[in-house]
Design a protein around this motif. Structure first.
Motif, PDB file in Angstrom:
ATOM      1  N   VAL A  47     -27.146 -55.438 -18.147  1.00 39.52           N
ATOM      2  CA  VAL A  47     -28.378 -55.846 -19.896  1.00 39.52           C
ATOM      3  C   VAL A  47     -26.783 -55.129 -20.952  1.00 39.52           C
ATOM      4  O   VAL A  47     -26.540 -53.853 -20.077  1.00 39.52           O
TER       5      VAL A  47
ATOM      6  N   ILE B 189     -27.823 -53.881 -26.322  1.00 39.25           N
ATOM      7  CA  ILE B 189     -29.474 -53.901 -27.539  1.00 39.25           C
ATOM      8  C   ILE B 189     -29.828 -53.737 -28.740  1.00 39.25           C
ATOM      9  O   ILE B 189     -29.920 -52.297 -29.065  1.00 39.25           O
ATOM     10  N   ASN B 190     -29.652 -54.523 -29.773  1.00 43.28           N
ATOM     11  CA  ASN B 190     -29.908 -54.512 -30.537  1.00 43.28           C
ATOM     12  C   ASN B 190     -31.219 -53.933 -31.247  1.00 43.28           C
ATOM     13  O   ASN B 190     -31.535 -55.385 -31.496  1.00 43.28           O
ATOM     14  N   ARG B 191     -31.182 -52.602 -32.702  1.00 42.99           N
ATOM     15  CA  ARG B 191     -33.172 -53.125 -33.315  1.00 42.99           C
ATOM     16  C   ARG B 191     -32.314 -53.156 -34.588  1.00 42.99           C
ATOM     17  O   ARG B 191     -32.355 -52.852 -35.090  1.00 42.99           O
TER      18      ARG B 191
ATOM     19  N   PHE C  51     -35.597 -57.203 -31.569  1.00 41.21           N
ATOM     20  CA  PHE C  51     -34.572 -56.372 -30.646  1.00 41.21           C
ATOM     21  C   PHE C  51     -33.788 -57.942 -30.212  1.00 41.21           C
ATOM     22  O   PHE C  51     -34.331 -59.057 -30.407  1.00 41.21           O
ATOM     23  N   THR C  52     -32.396 -57.406 -30.305  1.00 40.43           N
ATOM     24  CA  THR C  52     -31.864 -58.729 -29.655  1.00 40.43           C
ATOM     25  C   THR C  52     -30.989 -58.095 -28.626  1.00 40.43           C
ATOM     26  O   THR C  52     -30.626 -56.788 -28.746  1.00 40.43           O
ATOM     27  N   ALA C  53     -30.482 -59.349 -26.976  1.00 41.96           N
ATOM     28  CA  ALA C  53     -30.440 -57.973 -26.500  1.00 41.96           C
ATOM     29  C   ALA C  53     -29.272 -59.058 -25.739  1.00 41.96           C
ATOM     30  O   ALA C  53     -28.750 -60.657 -26.273  1.00 41.96           O
TER      31      ALA C  53
ATOM     32  N   ARG D 147     -33.075 -62.527 -28.196  1.00 43.00           N
ATOM     33  CA  ARG D 147     -34.222 -62.327 -29.809  1.00 43.00           C
ATOM     34  C   ARG D 147     -36.018 -62.468 -29.620  1.00 43.00           C
ATOM     35  O   ARG D 147     -36.310 -63.484 -29.494  1.00 43.00           O
TER      36      ARG D 147
ATOM     37  N   VAL E  46     -38.748 -55.405 -26.742  1.00 46.51           N
ATOM     38  CA  VAL E  46     -36.995 -55.187 -25.436  1.00 46.51           C
ATOM     39  C   VAL E  46     -37.727 -56.475 -24.670  1.00 46.51           C
ATOM     40  O   VAL E  46     -36.147 -56.928 -23.677  1.00 46.51           O
TER      41      VAL E  46
ATOM     42  N   ALA F  84     -36.756 -60.283 -25.396  1.00 50.03           N
ATOM     43  CA  ALA F  84     -35.980 -60.200 -25.229  1.00 50.03           C
ATOM     44  C   ALA F  84     -34.772 -60.510 -24.347  1.00 50.03           C
ATOM     45  O   ALA F  84     -33.556 -61.173 -24.246  1.00 50.03           O
ATOM     46  N   ILE F  85     -34.867 -59.434 -23.197  1.00 55.11           N
ATOM     47  CA  ILE F  85     -33.709 -59.514 -22.381  1.00 55.11           C
ATOM     48  C   ILE F  85     -34.114 -60.646 -21.660  1.00 55.11           C
ATOM     49  O   ILE F  85     -33.349 -61.269 -21.047  1.00 55.11           O
TER      50      ILE F  85
END
Length: 202
Positions: free
Chosen positions: A53, A56-58, A71-73, A90, A94, A97-98
């Motif tokens: 990973v 990770i963006n929130r 969340f975008t991973a 997305r 989390v 998203a992962i």
């Protein structure tokens, strides 16, 4: 007579007891045994990948009832033997998203031209405001790379490489520039043979 009637009920091997028809009997063990072996076999047949990973963006969206987070991973997946891919997932959680990013990365895997644990030749790749320089290194040099470039190289199985990132350090841009550069790698011997064939034809 009351004791004579209750005796068989307590000592009987009915469906609730440990007899052949009960869940703990041999028939139940025989039914459960093959299912466990089959499941283990299916898990062993699936290939193992290196999943990393990168970022990770929130993102928060303000609504009437409060804030909603998504969340975008950015996930990089490779087999450690020359194949790598990346994906962006997305979701509202989390782990989801992962998982989505890993699925997309497995679908987009490609072959990297490698030689003795390093890349085939020098390459400079650019994506938007990010430029990534990658050079082959001699055995024992190690991974001279940081951040997203290191994650992509480790997933691909590269052990020795020299790299430098210029411009924007945005993780998305760095990963895309690195992946584009690895896609442009070609086998030097194959390129030489093609050039000799063109020269001979001319």
């Amino acid at each position: 007579m009351v004791q004579a009637q209750q005796g068989p009920r307590r000592g009987g091997g009915g469906p609730r007891g440990g007899g052949p028809g009960g869940p703990g009997g041999p028939r139940g063990d025989q039914n459960r045994g093959p299912r466990r072996d089959r499941r283990r076999g299916e898990e062993d047949d699936t290939p193992e990948f290196i999943e990393k990973v990168v970022f990770i963006n929130r993102v928060a969206k303000v609504v009437k009832g409060g804030r909603r987070f998504s969340f975008t991973a950015i996930v990089v997946v490779g087999d450690g033997a020359g194949r790598v891919g990346f994906g962006m997932g997305r979701a509202n959680e989390v782990p989801e998203a992962i998982r989505k990013g890993g699925v997309i990365a497995r679908r987009s895997m490609f072959k990297v031209e490698m030689k003795n644990g390093t890349i085939a030749h020098d390459v400079v790749s650019k994506f938007k405001a990010t430029s990534v320089l990658m050079r082959p290194a001699s055995p024992g040099t190690g991974m001279i790379a940081g951040g997203a470039v290191r994650a992509v190289m480790e997933a691909a199985g590269v052990t020795d490489v020299l790299s430098k990132t210029y411009g924007s350090r945005n993780s998305v841009n760095v990963v895309r520039a690195t992946v584009d550069g690895l896609k442009r790698l070609r086998d030097p011997q194959q390129v030489r043979a093609e050039r000799l064939a063109l020269a001979a034809g001319a």
